[in-house]
Design an enzyme around this catalytic site. Structure first.
Site, PDB file in Angstrom:
ATOM      1  N   GLY A 187      14.031  13.962  15.463  1.00 21.96           N
ATOM      2  CA  GLY A 187      13.141  13.373  14.466  1.00 21.96           C
ATOM      3  C   GLY A 187      11.687  13.768  14.644  1.00 21.96           C
ATOM      4  O   GLY A 187      11.114  13.542  15.695  1.00 21.96           O
ATOM      5  N   SER A 188      11.062  14.358  13.628  1.00 18.70           N
ATOM      6  CA  SER A 188       9.718  14.887  13.813  1.00 18.70           C
ATOM      7  C   SER A 188       9.159  15.386  12.491  1.00 18.70           C
ATOM      8  O   SER A 188       9.724  15.153  11.431  1.00 18.70           O
ATOM      9  CB  SER A 188       9.775  16.047  14.814  1.00 18.70           C
ATOM     10  OG  SER A 188      10.760  16.980  14.397  1.00 18.70           O
TER      11      SER A 188
END
Length: 226
Positions: A187-188
């Site tokens: 997640g980013s």
């Protein structure tokens, strides 16, 4: 194909999965409750998701030197002009891409060029959807690329779950458009900065899904005199 950057995670979660399966099997044997064996499906599904997350799909890079390709898989969350003092030293068009847990997290070079700048920034782990906060405060890694006609900056930014950024090239490395340059785990977001002095026409809109290395994020014309 599974990315080579996930070797430690794959081994770690494999051991964890096998341990969970062993515990469930022992409980089923000791208690005589055969239905407990059905619970084995949950650690198996979890490990399947880990393999799914660390996938590294091949991409067909579109021809044309004027085409700038997306540096990450995900959804376009920002298209705006901002100050970029770190590498470009002035105003730049920022295009932000949010990477969810369900998109590949491999980063790719948007253009042909040479790496001129790399800097890691320790920081916080705010939600990657909050672009203004996480762009300033989150853990990040900046990669400055010069394609011979203009510079640009790719910024890898960790999110609320991500705790590790991988950057594979070093300063002086020559990159091809669409070449892998690293990944952000769990997640980013990834941001692309292009100087406003460059005649760059975005070919994406807010909310649009793009694929790293294959989606054309914009087209470069002749450089504009400031």
């Amino acid at each position: 194909m599974i990315t080579r950057h996930a070797t430690k995670e794959i081994i770690y979660f494999f051991v964890l999965t096998m341990a969970a399966i062993g515990v469930i099997a022992c409980l089923a044997y000791v208690t005589g409750a055969a239905w407990l064996n059905w619970l084995i499906i949950f650690p198996v599904l979890f490990y399947g998701f880990v393999l799914f997350f660390f996938r590294d799909p091949g991409r067909k890079v579109p021809p044309g030197e004027e085409n700038v390709v997306a540096p990450a898989d995900g959804y376009i969350t920002d298209i705006e002009t901002v100050e970029e003092p770190e590498f470009l030293g002035g105003k730049a068009l920022r295009i932000g891409i949010f990477l969810s847990l369900f998109t590949p997290h491999i980063n790719r070079s948007p253009v042909d060029g040479t790496v001129r700048y790399i800097k890691y920034h320790p920081g916080q782990f705010h939600n990657a959807l909050h672009s203004r906060i996480c762009g300033r405060e989150n853990e990040a890694n900046s990669i400055g690329i010069d394609n011979g006609s203009f510079p640009l900056l790719v910024k890898q930014i960790a999110g609320i779950i991500a705790r590790r950024i991988v950057c594979t090239p070093c300063v002086g490395a020559t990159l091809s458009r669409g070449e892998r340059i690293g990944m952000i785990k769990f997640g980013s977001r990834t941001e692309l900065y292009i100087p406003v002095s460059v005649n760059f026409t975005p070919k994406v809109k807010l909310g649009e899904r793009v694929r790293a290395g294959s989606s054309i994020i914009g087209v470069i014309g002749k450089e504009v005199t400031p």
